[in-house]
Design a protein around this motif. Structure first.
Motif, PDB file in Angstrom:
ATOM      1  N   SER A 267       0.848  -1.184   0.000  1.00 46.44           N
ATOM      2  CA  SER A 267       0.000   0.000   0.000  1.00 46.44           C
ATOM      3  C   SER A 267       0.887   1.239   0.000  1.00 46.44           C
ATOM      4  N   GLU A 268       0.354   2.296  -0.561  1.00 41.44           N
ATOM      5  CA  GLU A 268       1.077   3.567  -0.575  1.00 41.44           C
ATOM      6  C   GLU A 268       1.345   4.023   0.861  1.00 41.44           C
ATOM      7  N   ARG A 269       0.381   3.801   1.728  1.00 39.94           N
ATOM      8  CA  ARG A 269       0.524   4.196   3.131  1.00 39.94           C
ATOM      9  C   ARG A 269       1.702   3.469   3.791  1.00 39.94           C
ATOM     10  N   SER A 270       1.857   2.181   3.514  1.00 40.23           N
ATOM     11  CA  SER A 270       2.972   1.430   4.098  1.00 40.23           C
ATOM     12  C   SER A 270       4.321   1.968   3.637  1.00 40.23           C
ATOM     13  N   VAL A 271       4.401   2.313   2.358  1.00 40.96           N
ATOM     14  CA  VAL A 271       5.654   2.873   1.837  1.00 40.96           C
ATOM     15  C   VAL A 271       5.921   4.234   2.483  1.00 40.96           C
ATOM     16  N   TRP A 272       4.864   5.063   2.608  1.00 44.64           N
ATOM     17  CA  TRP A 272       5.036   6.363   3.275  1.00 44.64           C
ATOM     18  C   TRP A 272       5.494   6.163   4.716  1.00 44.64           C
TER      19      TRP A 272
ATOM     20  N   GLN B   3       8.626   7.910   6.557  1.00 41.33           N
ATOM     21  CA  GLN B   3       8.458   8.677   7.800  1.00 41.33           C
ATOM     22  C   GLN B   3       9.289   8.073   8.929  1.00 41.33           C
ATOM     23  N   PHE B   4       9.372   6.763   8.955  1.00 41.47           N
ATOM     24  CA  PHE B   4      10.147   6.054   9.974  1.00 41.47           C
ATOM     25  C   PHE B   4      11.604   6.487   9.938  1.00 41.47           C
ATOM     26  N   VAL B   5      12.183   6.505   8.745  1.00 39.86           N
ATOM     27  CA  VAL B   5      13.583   6.906   8.598  1.00 39.86           C
ATOM     28  C   VAL B   5      13.763   8.399   8.907  1.00 39.86           C
ATOM     29  N   ASP B   6      12.779   9.193   8.530  1.00 36.80           N
ATOM     30  CA  ASP B   6      12.866  10.624   8.825  1.00 36.80           C
ATOM     31  C   ASP B   6      12.893  10.875  10.333  1.00 36.80           C
ATOM     32  N   LYS B   7      12.071  10.150  11.067  1.00 43.61           N
ATOM     33  CA  LYS B   7      11.988  10.367  12.512  1.00 43.61           C
ATOM     34  C   LYS B   7      13.101   9.650  13.267  1.00 43.61           C
ATOM     35  N   PHE B   8      13.504   8.475  12.792  1.00 40.91           N
ATOM     36  CA  PHE B   8      14.542   7.678  13.453  1.00 40.91           C
ATOM     37  C   PHE B   8      15.605   7.261  12.432  1.00 40.91           C
ATOM     38  N   PRO B   9      16.496   8.190  12.062  1.00 34.41           N
ATOM     39  CA  PRO B   9      17.535   7.829  11.088  1.00 34.41           C
ATOM     40  C   PRO B   9      18.422   6.683  11.582  1.00 34.41           C
ATOM     41  N   VAL B  10      18.602   6.600  12.897  1.00 34.74           N
ATOM     42  CA  VAL B  10      19.379   5.513  13.480  1.00 34.74           C
ATOM     43  C   VAL B  10      18.390   4.539  14.124  1.00 34.74           C
ATOM     44  N   LEU B  11      18.366   3.340  13.628  1.00 36.58           N
ATOM     45  CA  LEU B  11      17.389   2.347  14.069  1.00 36.58           C
ATOM     46  C   LEU B  11      17.437   2.096  15.572  1.00 36.58           C
ATOM     47  N   GLU B  12      18.612   2.113  16.135  1.00 37.82           N
ATOM     48  CA  GLU B  12      18.769   1.844  17.564  1.00 37.82           C
ATOM     49  C   GLU B  12      18.172   2.946  18.442  1.00 37.82           C
ATOM     50  N   ASP B  13      17.807   4.081  17.837  1.00 42.33           N
ATOM     51  CA  ASP B  13      17.178   5.176  18.588  1.00 42.33           C
ATOM     52  C   ASP B  13      15.672   4.974  18.776  1.00 42.33           C
ATOM     53  N   VAL B  14      15.107   3.955  18.142  1.00 41.96           N
ATOM     54  CA  VAL B  14      13.685   3.664  18.323  1.00 41.96           C
ATOM     55  C   VAL B  14      13.494   3.166  19.754  1.00 41.96           C
TER      56      VAL B  14
ATOM     57  N   SER C  99       8.081  -6.955  22.920  1.00 45.30           N
ATOM     58  CA  SER C  99       6.728  -6.779  22.383  1.00 45.30           C
ATOM     59  C   SER C  99       6.663  -5.641  21.366  1.00 45.30           C
ATOM     60  N   LEU C 100       7.800  -5.036  21.022  1.00 49.46           N
ATOM     61  CA  LEU C 100       7.804  -3.954  20.040  1.00 49.46           C
ATOM     62  C   LEU C 100       7.429  -4.523  18.677  1.00 49.46           C
ATOM     63  N   SER C 101       6.432  -3.933  18.063  1.00 43.03           N
ATOM     64  CA  SER C 101       5.961  -4.387  16.759  1.00 43.03           C
ATOM     65  C   SER C 101       5.951  -3.214  15.784  1.00 43.03           C
ATOM     66  N   TRP C 102       5.765  -3.527  14.512  1.00 44.68           N
ATOM     67  CA  TRP C 102       5.678  -2.481  13.495  1.00 44.68           C
ATOM     68  C   TRP C 102       4.481  -1.577  13.783  1.00 44.68           C
ATOM     69  N   SER C 103       3.398  -2.138  14.284  1.00 44.89           N
ATOM     70  CA  SER C 103       2.222  -1.328  14.640  1.00 44.89           C
ATOM     71  C   SER C 103       2.561  -0.303  15.715  1.00 44.89           C
ATOM     72  N   ARG C 104       3.333  -0.717  16.709  1.00 41.12           N
ATOM     73  CA  ARG C 104       3.725   0.220  17.764  1.00 41.12           C
ATOM     74  C   ARG C 104       4.692   1.273  17.229  1.00 41.12           C
ATOM     75  N   VAL C 105       5.568   0.891  16.313  1.00 36.69           N
ATOM     76  CA  VAL C 105       6.480   1.865  15.705  1.00 36.69           C
ATOM     77  C   VAL C 105       5.674   2.907  14.939  1.00 36.69           C
ATOM     78  N   LYS C 106       4.652   2.468  14.191  1.00 35.66           N
ATOM     79  CA  LYS C 106       3.823   3.424  13.440  1.00 35.66           C
ATOM     80  C   LYS C 106       3.136   4.408  14.382  1.00 35.66           C
ATOM     81  N   LYS C 107       2.765   3.964  15.565  1.00 29.34           N
ATOM     82  CA  LYS C 107       2.156   4.883  16.541  1.00 29.34           C
ATOM     83  C   LYS C 107       3.163   5.943  16.982  1.00 29.34           C
TER      84      LYS C 107
END
Length: 140
Positions: A72-77, A81-92, A100-108
């Motif tokens: 979906s276009e939304r998933s790609v966006w 947005q994920f990279v824009d907000k957290f350029p370094v993955l370990e900063d999530v 229990s961290l999931s992609w749904s929680r990351v999107k929130k």
């Protein structure tokens, strides 16, 4: 099934309790590994898109990539947005410690209050980019 006299119920046996605990641990670890792989994959996708986002309007790029990827276009966006907000993955928050961290929680974590944004082509959309001209929309 009726119990036979003199036999220990398997649920009460030590070997069975041990088997249950080991299987639970395997299931938890497997879910964690799969969720972490999904989070890493979306981060990598967003990073790769950002490498070429100057070659084409970002809105068009996301639209066409979504179709090519069968996403979906939304998933790609969300990946962008994920990279824009957290350029370094370990900063999530919770990335390395929260099983229990999931992609749904990351999107929130990506959600922000929707400001009133406008463009001469349309009103705000979820990605804060005019779909007609590709211009990023900023608070006025």
């Amino acid at each position: 099934m009726p119990e036979k006299k003199g036999l220990v119920r398997y649920q009460d046996s030590e070997w069975y309790r041990s088997l249950v605990e080991e299987c639970k641990a395997i299931a938890v670890e497997t879910r964690f590994t799969a969720q972490q792989a999904m989070i890493e994959g979306y981060h990598e996708l967003g990073s790769r898109i950002r490498q070429d986002d100057k070659k084409m309007k970002i809105s068009d790029l996301v639209y066409h990539l979504a179709g090519e990827l069968g996403m979906s276009e939304r998933s790609v966006w969300h990946s962008v947005q994920f990279v824009d907000k957290f350029p370094v993955l370990e900063d999530v928050p919770g990335y390395t410690s929260d099983k229990s961290l999931s992609w749904s929680r990351v999107k929130k974590l990506l959600q922000t209050p929707k400001p009133e944004l406008e463009c001469e082509h349309e009103q705000v959309n979820i990605i804060h980019v005019c779909r007609t001209c590709g211009r990023r929309l900023d608070n006025k």
